[in-house]
Design an enzyme around this catalytic site. Structure first.
Site, mmCIF file in Angstrom:
data_model
loop_
_atom_site.group_PDB
_atom_site.id
_atom_site.type_symbol
_atom_site.label_atom_id
_atom_site.label_comp_id
_atom_site.label_asym_id
_atom_site.label_seq_id
_atom_site.Cartn_x
_atom_site.Cartn_y
_atom_site.Cartn_z
ATOM 1 N N THR A 16 0.650 14.299 4.668
ATOM 2 C CA THR A 16 -0.584 14.718 5.342
ATOM 3 C C THR A 16 -0.342 15.764 6.422
ATOM 4 O OG1 THR A 16 -1.494 12.544 4.940
ATOM 5 C CG2 THR A 16 -2.538 13.801 6.681
ATOM 6 N N ASP A 60 3.801 14.274 -2.150
ATOM 7 C CA ASP A 60 3.208 13.142 -1.444
ATOM 8 C C ASP A 60 4.310 12.081 -1.420
ATOM 9 O OD1 ASP A 60 0.150 11.790 -0.976
ATOM 10 O OD2 ASP A 60 1.802 10.402 -1.362
ATOM 11 N N SER A 61 4.459 11.395 -0.311
ATOM 12 C CA SER A 61 5.627 10.518 -0.198
ATOM 13 C C SER A 61 5.553 9.293 -1.115
ATOM 14 C CB SER A 61 5.871 10.112 1.252
ATOM 15 O OG SER A 61 5.034 9.058 1.638
ATOM 16 N N ASP A 93 3.705 7.272 4.177
ATOM 17 C CA ASP A 93 3.678 6.075 3.312
ATOM 18 C C ASP A 93 5.064 5.491 3.039
ATOM 19 O OD1 ASP A 93 0.961 6.308 3.252
ATOM 20 O OD2 ASP A 93 0.823 7.056 1.205
ATOM 21 N N THR A 278 12.857 -12.221 5.166
ATOM 22 C CA THR A 278 11.599 -12.946 5.405
ATOM 23 C C THR A 278 10.357 -12.079 5.159
ATOM 24 O OG1 THR A 278 10.227 -14.052 7.069
ATOM 25 C CG2 THR A 278 11.847 -12.499 7.906
ATOM 26 N N CYS A 280 7.840 -12.411 6.953
ATOM 27 C CA CYS A 280 7.324 -12.109 8.295
ATOM 28 C C CYS A 280 7.900 -10.765 8.731
ATOM 29 C CB CYS A 280 7.775 -13.157 9.306
ATOM 30 S SG CYS A 280 7.231 -14.801 8.918
HETATM 31 N N1 ASP Z 1 -0.055 9.850 1.245
HETATM 32 C C1 ASP Z 1 0.540 10.536 2.357
HETATM 33 C C2 ASP Z 1 2.041 10.532 2.153
HETATM 34 O O1 ASP Z 1 2.681 9.564 2.456
HETATM 35 C C3 ASP Z 1 0.139 9.904 3.631
HETATM 36 C C4 ASP Z 1 0.762 10.526 4.849
HETATM 37 O O2 ASP Z 1 1.273 11.621 4.852
HETATM 38 O O3 ASP Z 1 0.679 9.910 5.897
HETATM 39 O O4 ASP Z 1 2.586 11.482 1.669
#
Ligand code: ASP
Length: 343
Positions: A16, A60-61, A93, A278, A280
């Site tokens: 992003t 995109d990640s 992400d 875990t 958690c």
């Molecule tokens: N979908 C995007 C990514 O991880 C979200 C981000 O950049 O925060 O590439």
């Protein structure tokens, strides 16, 4: 003697942060990195040499892959001598996975590698990306007594610097998207950037090198009440599987059913490595604290202590990639290699 300017290499992978809104159509388009300083003129005020490399195409990640981690490690290796620090712009992400993986792959790191990104594109008025990017650059350039202030793989996000392999993305909406529950923040940015020096790893003088042979023959098994023998059996009998990260309850607890113990004991006896993490997000696995985890210890399950899921997965990729025996892998799983766990 004239001090040379800090030299920072920015590697833009995507996410992003690198988007700008087309003023006519409103569509988000990737940022033109050849005009970095036009987009963020503030960075000209740093008296640094800032160079950039952009992935083409950017990703995109969610499409992150170990092959991309290898590409990043190789880029850092080939530019290691020429720069004082590195900033990686990355989607949020899977940023915690990338930061964890790089922490293992970049051996004897003595320079900062700071990952950052944003929740809102850099081209939007309320973006969190500018502050994240500008401060990440400043941290990557920071020195004390001629040495890098933070010679670690870190995530900088929303005024906080974290050890990368201690983080997870916990919020898809808030600017404060990351947490490091089991390890203190390495720095906080306010009017000044305040470094928590006691928490920062010190660099060694050993030669920097990269490790690139990650092995992905592992699986994650998340427990839930009602999980069936066929699900557990199918996962543990996957062809070529070498390790499993088992996400257990609370302080590392699992059902005490005979069928469950039998499937695990048999797989471990055949050489499968099982690491107990875990579900958690805070606290640690303590095998043997309850009856429901005592049997895991006896069966040969390895406690991941307070490691994150992201760090456990990438640490196993690194250890398996080294072709160590299951016994050696189990030994290293119980040691902190890059500050990823408290032992
Ligand atoms: N979908 C995007 C990514 O991880 C979200 C981000 O950049 O925060 O590439």
């Amino acid at each position: 003697m004239m001090m040379s300017k800090p030299r920072i290499l920015v590697i833009y992978t995507g996410g992003t942060i690198g988007m700008v809104e087309d003023s006519e159509t409103g569509v988000l388009n990737p940022f033109d990195f050849t005009h970095l300083t036009d987009q963020i003129p503030e960075i000209r005020k740093f008296n640094y040499q800032i160079d950039s490399i952009s992935f083409d195409p950017i990703i995109d990640s969610s499409n992150m892959e170990p092959a991309v981690w290898v590409r990043l490690a190789k880029l850092i290796e080939s530019h290691y001598e020429g720069y004082d620090g590195f900033v990686i712009l990355h989607g949020s992400d899977t940023m915690a996975f990338t930061a964890s993986a790089l922490s293992f792959m970049l051996e004897n790191l003595s320079k900062p590698v700071i990952l950052t990104g944003s929740q809102l594109p850099i081209g939007m008025i309320r973006t969190d990306g500018k502050e994240n990017f500008i401060t990440a650059i400043e941290i990557a350039a920071a020195k004390k007594d001629g040495r890098a202030m933070v010679p670690e793989v870190c995530i900088y996000f929303e005024y906080q610097l974290y050890r990368g392999n201690r983080t997870h993305k916990y919020n898809a909406e808030h600017f404060e998207a990351f947490r490091s529950v089991n390890y203190p923040v390495l720095a906080r940015a306010g009017v000044h950037i305040k470094y928590n020096e006691a928490a920062i790893h010190r660099s060694t003088d050993q030669e920097f090198r990269i490790f690139t042979s990650l092995d992905t023959n592992l699986a994650v098994l998340k427990l839930f009440p009602g999980i069936s023998p066929s699900v557990v059996k199918s996962i543990l009998s996957i062809d070529g599987l070498k390790a499993v990260v088992m996400e257990t309850y609370g302080a590392g607890n699992a059902p005490t059913n005979q069928w469950f113990a039998d499937i695990f004991t048999e797989a471990i006896n055949k050489g499968l490595v099982v690491c107990n993490v875990t579900q958690c997000r805070g606290g640690a696995v303590i095998q043997g604290k309850y009856e429901t985890s005592a049997w895991l210890e006896q069966a040969g399950v390895i406690s991941g202590a307070d490691i994150t899921l992201e760090a456990a997965i990438t640490k196993l990729m690194y250890l398996l990639g080294n072709n160590y025996s299951p016994e050696r892998i189990k030994k290293y799983l119980q040691k902190s290699l890059r500050g990823e766990m408290t032992v």
